[in-house]
Structure formats: structure tokens, C-alpha cells
Write an enzyme that holds these catalytic residues in place. Structure first.
Site, mmCIF file in Angstrom:
data_model
loop_
_atom_site.group_PDB
_atom_site.id
_atom_site.type_symbol
_atom_site.label_atom_id
_atom_site.label_comp_id
_atom_site.label_asym_id
_atom_site.label_seq_id
_atom_site.Cartn_x
_atom_site.Cartn_y
_atom_site.Cartn_z
ATOM 1 N N GLU A 263 -8.615 14.193 14.008
ATOM 2 C CA GLU A 263 -7.882 14.955 12.987
ATOM 3 C C GLU A 263 -6.461 15.064 13.492
ATOM 4 O O GLU A 263 -6.193 15.830 14.422
ATOM 5 C CB GLU A 263 -8.466 16.366 12.847
ATOM 6 C CG GLU A 263 -9.859 16.424 12.284
ATOM 7 C CD GLU A 263 -9.943 15.907 10.884
ATOM 8 O OE1 GLU A 263 -8.906 15.828 10.205
ATOM 9 O OE2 GLU A 263 -11.054 15.551 10.479
ATOM 10 N N CYS A 302 -1.674 22.160 10.380
ATOM 11 C CA CYS A 302 -1.851 20.737 10.102
ATOM 12 C C CYS A 302 -1.827 20.456 8.610
ATOM 13 O O CYS A 302 -1.516 19.357 8.177
ATOM 14 C CB CYS A 302 -3.159 20.259 10.701
ATOM 15 S SG CYS A 302 -4.577 21.216 10.155
HETATM 16 P P1 NAP Z 1 -1.430 17.586 21.180
HETATM 17 O O1 NAP Z 1 -0.289 17.777 22.076
HETATM 18 O O2 NAP Z 1 -1.699 16.234 20.675
HETATM 19 O O3 NAP Z 1 -2.690 18.160 21.954
HETATM 20 C C1 NAP Z 1 -3.950 18.233 21.339
HETATM 21 C C2 NAP Z 1 -5.021 18.409 22.399
HETATM 22 O O4 NAP Z 1 -5.137 17.224 23.175
HETATM 23 C C3 NAP Z 1 -4.752 19.541 23.374
HETATM 24 O O5 NAP Z 1 -5.941 20.220 23.651
HETATM 25 C C4 NAP Z 1 -4.267 18.790 24.588
HETATM 26 O O6 NAP Z 1 -4.465 19.523 25.780
HETATM 27 C C5 NAP Z 1 -5.174 17.592 24.535
HETATM 28 N N1 NAP Z 1 -4.758 16.494 25.380
HETATM 29 C C6 NAP Z 1 -3.522 16.025 25.600
HETATM 30 N N2 NAP Z 1 -3.573 14.991 26.458
HETATM 31 C C7 NAP Z 1 -4.866 14.819 26.786
HETATM 32 C C8 NAP Z 1 -5.563 13.936 27.658
HETATM 33 N N3 NAP Z 1 -4.936 13.003 28.345
HETATM 34 N N4 NAP Z 1 -6.909 14.062 27.773
HETATM 35 C C9 NAP Z 1 -7.573 14.996 27.073
HETATM 36 N N5 NAP Z 1 -6.957 15.876 26.260
HETATM 37 C C10 NAP Z 1 -5.632 15.783 26.109
HETATM 38 O O7 NAP Z 1 -1.325 18.505 19.891
HETATM 39 P P2 NAP Z 1 -0.889 20.046 19.818
HETATM 40 O O8 NAP Z 1 0.564 20.107 20.137
HETATM 41 O O9 NAP Z 1 -1.819 20.918 20.548
HETATM 42 O O10 NAP Z 1 -1.101 20.326 18.280
HETATM 43 C C11 NAP Z 1 -0.169 20.044 17.301
HETATM 44 C C12 NAP Z 1 -0.555 18.826 16.501
HETATM 45 O O11 NAP Z 1 -1.897 18.937 16.053
HETATM 46 C C13 NAP Z 1 0.258 18.669 15.254
HETATM 47 O O12 NAP Z 1 0.713 17.349 15.193
HETATM 48 C C14 NAP Z 1 -0.705 18.971 14.120
HETATM 49 O O13 NAP Z 1 -0.441 18.296 12.934
HETATM 50 C C15 NAP Z 1 -2.007 18.567 14.692
HETATM 51 N N6 NAP Z 1 -3.111 19.300 14.098
HETATM 52 C C16 NAP Z 1 -3.992 18.638 13.298
HETATM 53 C C17 NAP Z 1 -5.056 19.322 12.721
HETATM 54 C C18 NAP Z 1 -6.035 18.627 11.843
HETATM 55 O O14 NAP Z 1 -7.069 19.201 11.554
HETATM 56 N N7 NAP Z 1 -5.794 17.438 11.402
HETATM 57 C C19 NAP Z 1 -5.228 20.677 12.988
HETATM 58 C C20 NAP Z 1 -4.327 21.311 13.798
HETATM 59 C C21 NAP Z 1 -3.266 20.616 14.357
HETATM 60 P P3 NAP Z 1 -3.245 20.227 26.566
HETATM 61 O O15 NAP Z 1 -2.689 21.236 25.640
HETATM 62 O O16 NAP Z 1 -3.903 20.818 27.747
HETATM 63 O O17 NAP Z 1 -2.279 19.121 26.866
#
Ligand code: NAP
Length: 687
Positions: A263, A302
Site C-alpha cells: 500500500e 495516504c
Molecule cells: P516509509 O518511509 O516508506 O516507511 C514505511 C515503513 O517502512 C516504516 O515502518 C519504515 O520503518 C519501514 N522501512 C523502511 N526501510 C525499511 C527496510 N529496509 N526494511 C524494513 N522496513 C523498512 O513511509 P513513511 O514515511 O512511514 O510513510 C509515509 C508514506 O506512506 C507516504 O508516502 C504515504 O502515502 C504512505 N502511506 C500509504 C498508505 C496506504 O494505505 N496506501 C497509508 C499510509 C501511508 P522506519 O520508520 O523504522 O524506517
């Protein structure tokens, strides 16, 4: 603003049966609104391989010992307990920069989603360990070789990686379907807001209602967790598209064909219909919704509206109305009096949003709001991650690639003018696949044309108009019974959607064999499987009733008088029952025929055992089909067979499904259906 953490809390992970902090002090996580250190986080030295093994070895078998209904009831009990404690979560929620109203989506919304899953599972799924799906497929002419699709829980661990913006909802909407399916979970919230998820997981585990190993938590980096996933595990990811794509390509995920649901971000649109000019309720609803989606959670949602696609002739009016509304937004500390918009999650993220605005500005201009300066009603703009809502306008919408492709994850949206419905659809589709788009129109033709164009590119489409103005749940709310997810840019995944969401954590298998073998595997009687007749099955409580218990009734003739009496009595004097010439002129009948409902009523008269007994009520029929016409003088006979027994986990009765086959004197099936009854677990019932 009072920070809930007097001294920064060292967050812990719950892995392999114990709360564990990584080695070292942990790195700081800041309060979004005050800029102070709120928690310390880190997972260095933690053994993720052991955690996965513990989930598979201990959590999975413990969950799968229970039926689906028992697991659903477990979640209901936990959800109700969380509701009682929610004020603690609201307090902690302020540190994320979110106001109380924003927190409602995450806290009440998250717990509500879990409770909805629990109730849907008990309503729509059997109280069993295996689910059958669809009809039995007949694979041979004589019926000796048939097939049935079954769903069984995957035997690995569901690893849920979540975004920062919904630390509670994001976890609960994913663990509810996984746990109901029978899969243990490891939840990995985003580090930035993991303190809130950690608090909720602590409270969930303290209830003692979950079996050991059913729920584990990683606070901090996921380290090498994904390197150890194997063929029975499932990974779900919510976050940015870039991280998602990287994780999807993890060698262990690729090599072991691990189910990976993504997602990701999306450039959701709201389209204003050509009929919805200034002065119409739809225009006002559109403006209100775009402004709301830009400011709720400071636009860090999102599903937030990023592109406002409007008829060119209304563009100025939309910008004027939206700008006026946005200018009134009071911004400040999330717990401040009258504050409507709190802070972004961190100063780093706010700087990232400013950078994205600069990129989008390549083909757009800012028409309201200053990305670099903000006026607060309370709080310190130098410390907290505050920002004013920023509205942009695309100069040439069809070629504004940055506005269609760059997600500024904050209070930012771009207005784009269109000339006709085709162009509106083309603009929305330039998002390359989104979670949701909405359309504001009161014109049915516009609704049909635009929704048809939007549907292949979206997981959800909302039509807003005056008719649902008061009841609509709004553009931005994913709902447990509805699909959440979208194609392409949105990640290509699908979550929730009611029971569909549970099935993502189960394996679908087509089982082929004789009816007898299939019946033994599924616990449901299948046509052609052995049946037994040892007394009327309506005399048996669930304690005695067995699949295949059968009654074959005596016959009853259907007369002209019966049909005319039924017609007069019910008022159903349809010509096929009453007028011989008209019936003969009908392509399906040779003469007057009996009413289908008369056949079903006579069938009940034949198979029912009337005395008080364990059968408590009839609650309907499924799949009723009238297959052969019944003429005056035909004789009906019923074969009623116990097909499925579904005891209630928390009641003294259960549902029994009976296969009901009504045939004529030539043994042709005239009607076929499932009769649904409630039957007592024991009889006589003990008070
Ligand atoms: P993100 O930076 O992509 O991080 C998402 C998750 O991935 C976090 O838990 C992060 O952990 C983890 N992660 C990062 N690198 C990883 C790795 N190498 N191995 C395992 N896990 C890893 O996104 P965010 O900044 O938290 O969220 C914002 C984004 O999410 C926006 O772009 C938004 O559109 C999207 N979003 C989408 C939805 C949907 O349902 N489609 C819902 C909500 C948000 P760490 O924080 O520990 O790095």
C-alpha cells in the site's frame, strides 16, 4: 503543551516471548509539536530470525487450535478493553503532532475496524478451521469426481510494516484479518511514531487474551527480518512507493514467492462535475472536502486529496473559495484550544514537503499559503514541525507531470482545470493508479461516465452530492467492509474489504475427489456423499446431529384446487397459474403451473417435524431455484439432508444448513435450495 514523556522512554520490542530493548541507548524520536526528545528507539542486537521461528512454532499452532469464531471473539474482547483505555492513547497521540480529532481516525477508527472484522467474521464465516469457497464443481458426468475450493490459514507469520501516520489503525486493520485467519503477526511500525504502537501492544498483551506468539512487535529498524521470511509467511507494507519497491525485491521475498501486499503513496484526486458550479450544494461539498483532506492530520494521509480537478470555467471560483477556507485554519499545538491543524510528524518531514513543493512548482504556481512561514495560534514555529496549507494551480494540467507524480505528504494540493469529462478522467488517470478519488456531481450521466473512467485506476471511488451530504463517510476514510488499496502507483495491493481481507492470509486450494472424500475433508455434506436416516433429524440437537443426516418424505400431489386456493389466499394470480391459454403461449410452460412458493411451502409441510424440539427457528433459504415446472397432478417429494453445522462459539445454539431437494414423480428436480435453521446445542435445553 505538556509532553507525556517526562523522561524519554526507551522503547522495547516484544520478540520471542519477552520485551527486549536493543543494545545501546537508542536514537531519539522527537515530539512533532515541541521538538523535544520523546522516546529512544533501536533494535540493534535483536534476533529477528528467532522471532519469526517463535511465531511459526508457538503462535501459529496456538491460534489455529481455535476456530475462526473463537479467534474473532478474542479480538472483540481485546477491542472492548482497548476502548476502555483509549484516553491514554489520545494523550500519547499528541506527540505525533495530531489533534484529538485527527487521533479519532487512528484510535477509535482503529479499534472500530478491529471490532468490525470480528463481527463480520462471525456473521459471514463458519465457526470452523477451514473455509469452503464457492460451489462444488462437478467434474464427471456421474458425479463421482467433484471439486471444492477450500481456504486454510497460512502457517507462517504475517509481517506487517507500517507507515508513521496511523500508528494504531495501521496495525489493527492488518492484525485483525490476519489473526482471524489464524496467522500470528509481527508488527513493525514506522520508527517516528512507534511509541504509540508500542503502548497499544503493551496493553493488548496485558489483557492476556492473545495466545503466546500471536503478536510480536519491532520498534526501530527491521534489521535483517525480511531476510528470513519463507514460503508460508506473508509481508504487508504500507509506506512510500520507493521503500515498498525496495522491500518487494528482497531476495528472500523473491526467491520464496512470499506474498507481498503493498500500500504505497498515491496522488488521489477529487473531481468537480461540470454541473456543480458555484451556488450548488456539490460545489460547497467539494470545497469543504478538499480543504478538510488537506488539513486533517496536516495532510499526512495516504488517501488525502492531492489534485483538485475542476471545470476550467469554475477554476477561479474554486481557488477563491478554497483559499478563503484554508486561510481560516487555526494551526498550533495539537492539544491547543481551538486548534484545527497540528504539526507534521517531524521537522525533517516538513522540510521534505517544502522540497516537494519546490519540485511541483516547476509546472505550477502557489495560489494560497506560504510554505516557508506559518502563523500559529499557539506553539513555537521554530521548534514544532508546523506548516501552513499550500494550494497550487497547474499552468497546463495535461503536462504538469510533477503535480501528477510527486506526493508532497503534507497539507498541499493542486487545482487543475479541465474542459470535458474525458479530459477530467485523463487527468485523474495521470496519477498512474490511486487509492481513492471522489467525484462531486448531482448528474447521473456525469457520474456514470466519470466513474467508469476512474474505476480501473482506483481501489475506491466516492460520489459526493446533496443526497449523502449528511451521511457520507468522506473521501479520506478507508472502511473495514470496503477494499483499501489501488493499482499501479498505489502499490497494487488490496487490504480490508471485509472478509476478502481475511482471505489474504489463507491459502486457496482446489480439492478434488469423490463426494465422500470431499465431505470428509470439508465437514460439509456434498451431493453423492453417504447419508443416513436414523430418525427425523429435526429431533436431534447439535450434540446428536451429524452431517448427512437425512429425511426422505412421503409424496404429495399438487391439484388445481391447491393452486387456485394459494392464488386467492396470497393474491398471486399471475397468469401462468390461472390462465391456461396464456400459460401455453409462454415459452417455458405447457399449461398452467404451480407457484414456486407453493412448492417451497408444500416442501416445508412435508419435511417439517412439528412438535417442539431442538430446531428453534427457520431464518431463510439460500440459492433457491425452481428447475422444472410443476403441473396439476404432479407429485412432490422432498429429500432434506444436513449439509453444514455451525455452532455459535458464544451461544447455546448454532446454524444448520440443510440441502433441500424437491422432486416430482419422474424424479426430476423441481426445486433445489438450502434451508437455514437455528438448532439448540442440547435438547431439552438446560436452563
Ligand atoms: P516509509 O518511509 O516508506 O516507511 C514505511 C515503513 O517502512 C516504516 O515502518 C519504515 O520503518 C519501514 N522501512 C523502511 N526501510 C525499511 C527496510 N529496509 N526494511 C524494513 N522496513 C523498512 O513511509 P513513511 O514515511 O512511514 O510513510 C509515509 C508514506 O506512506 C507516504 O508516502 C504515504 O502515502 C504512505 N502511506 C500509504 C498508505 C496506504 O494505505 N496506501 C497509508 C499510509 C501511508 P522506519 O520508520 O523504522 O524506517
Amino acid at each position: 503543551m505538556k509532553d507525556t514523556a517526562v523522561k524519554p522512554r526507551r522503547l522495547q520490542s516484544y520478540l520471542d516471548g519477552a520485551w527486549r530493548a536493543g543494545t545501546g541507548e537508542g536514537r531519539p524520536v522527537y515530539n512533532a509539536a515541541t521538538g523535544q526528545i520523546h522516546a529512544l528507539i533501536g533494535t540493534e542486537g535483536l534476533d529477528f530470525k528467532a522471532a519469526l521461528e517463535w511465531g511459526r512454532r508457538v503462535g501459529g499452532p496456538a491460534l489455529r487450535k481455535h476456530t475462526i469464531h473463537e479467534r474473532a471473539l478474542m479480538l472483540k474482547a481485546i477491542g472492548l478493553k482497548l476502548m476502555e483505555m483509549k484516553e491514554e492513547f489520545y494523550l500519547e497521540n499528541f506527540a505525533t503532532g495530531a489533534t484529538r480529532k485527527d487521533g479519532w481516525i487512528d484510535i477509535d477508527g482503529g479499534i472500530g475496524t478491529m471490532l468490525t472484522f470480528s463481527s463480520k467474521a462471525r456473521l459471514e464465516l463458519p465457526n470452523a478451521k477451514l473455509i469452503t469457497e464457492g460451489a462444488v464443481e462437478r467434474l464427471s458426468r456421474d458425479g463421482s469426481f467433484v471439486a471444492q475450493h477450500v481456504l486454510s490459514p497460512m502457517e507462517g507469520v504475517a509481517v506487517h510494516i507500517n507507515a508513521f501516520n496511523f500508528p494504531i489503525w495501521g496495525m489493527l486493520e492488518k492484525i485483525a484479518p490476519s489473526l482471524i485467519a489464524g496467522m500470528p503477526c509481527i508488527v513493525k511500525p514506522a520508527s517516528q511514531t512507534a511509541y504509540l504502537t508500542e503502548l497499544v501492544v503493551r496493553r493488548m498483551l496485558e489483557t492476556g487474551l492473545l495466545p503466546e506468539g500471536a503478536l510480536q512487535l519491532v520498534t526501530g529498524s527491521a534489521g535483517d527480518l525480511l531476510d528470513h521470511v519463507s514460503e508460508q509467511d506473508v509481508v504487508t507494507f504500507t509506506g512510500s512507493a520507493g521503500t515498498g519497491r525496495m522491500l518487494k525485491a528482497t531476495p528472500a521475498i523473491v526467491q520464496n514467492s512470499v506474498r507481498f501486499t503493498m500500500e504505497a503513496d498515491s496522488l488521489n484526486a477529487a473531481v468537480l462535475g461540470a454541473d456543480a458550479g458555484p451556488g450548488t450544494p456539490e460545489f460547497d461539498l467539494f470545497v469543504k472536502e478538499v480543504a478538510r483532506e488537506m488539513t486533517v492530520k496536516a495532510g499526512q494521509k495516504c488517501t488525502a486529496i492531492r489534485r483538485a480537478i475542476v471545470p476550467s470555467r469554475f477554476e477561479e471560483a474554486v481557488i477563491e473559495a478554497l483559499s478563503a477556507r484554508l486561510a481560516k485554519t487555526s494551526i498550533g499545538l495539537p492539544d491547543g484550544e481551538g486548534v484545527q491543524m497540528g504539526a507534521l510528524v517531524s521537522r525533517k518531514d516538513r522540510d521534505g514537503v517544502r522540497e516537494k513543493i519546490r519540485e511541483i512548482a516547476a509546472d505550477c504556481e502557489i495560489v494560497s499559503g506560504d510554505p516557508e512561514n506559518v502563523t500559529l495560534v499557539c506553539g513555537d514555529a521554530g521548534q514544532g514541525a508546523f506548516m501552513a496549507p499550500v494550494l497550487m494551480r497547474a499552468r497546463d494540467p495535461m503536462s504538469a507531470d510533477a503535480a501528477h507524480g510527486i506526493e508532497a505528504f503534507g497539507p498541499v494540493a493542486t487545482v487543475m482545470g479541465y474542459h470535458d469529462a474525458e479530459e477530467a478522467v485523463a487527468l485523474a488517470r495521470k496519477g498512474r493508479g490511486s487509492l481513492v478519488s471522489s467525484l462531486f456531481t448531482n448528474d447521473r450521466d456525469i457520474a456514470r461516465e466519470i466513474v467508469m473512467g476512474l474505476a480501473p485506476y482506483h481501489g475506491r471511488v466516492l460520489i459526493g452530492n446533496r443526497g449523502s451530504a449528511k451521511t457520507s463517510t468522506g473521501h479520506g476514510s478507508p472502511l473495514a467492509p470496503l477494499v483499501h488499496g489501488g493499482p499501479g502507483r498505489a502499490g497494487g495491493g488490496e487490504e480490508m474489504g471485509g472478509i476478502r481481507g481475511v482471505k489474504h492470509f489463507m491459502q486457496r486450494t482446489a480439492v478434488q475427489g469423490t463426494p465422500e472424500m470431499l465431505s470428509a475433508v470439508t465437514g460439509q455434506w456434498v451431493e453423492g456423499a453417504p447419508a443416513q436416516s436414523d430418525g427425523h433429524p429435526f429431533r436431534k440437537s447439535l450434540a446428536e446431529l451429524r452431517i448427512g443426516d437425512q429425511v426422505i418424505t412421503k409424496s404429495r400431489e399438487v391439484t388445481q384446487e391447491d393452486v387456485e386456493h394459494f392464488a386467492r389466499f396470497t393474491g398471486d394470480t399471475f397468469y401462468a397459474h390461472m390462465d391456461s391459454d396464456a400459460a401455453k403461449a409462454n415459452p417455458f410452460f405447457e399449461d398452467r403451473v404451480a407457484h414456486g412458493y407453493l412448492i417451497a411451502s408444500f416442501a416445508a409441510g412435508l419435511f417439517v417435524d412439528p412438535a417442539p424440539g431442538p430446531v428453534l427457528a427457520n431464518y431463510g433459504v439460500d440459492n433457491l431455484r425452481f428447475l422444472t415446472p410443476v403441473y396439476f397432478g404432479d407429485s412432490l417429494q422432498v429429500r432434506l439432508t444436513c449439509k453444514a453445522i455451525n455452532p455459535r462459539a458464544n451461544g447455546d445454539y448454532g446454524e444448520v444448513r440443510w440441502d433441500c431437494r424437491v422432486s416430482n414423480q419422474k424424479d426430476e428436480v423441481v426445486a433445489q435450495y438450502d434451508v437455514l435453521t437455528m438448532v439448540a446445542k442440547t435438547w431439552p435445553q438446560v436452563a
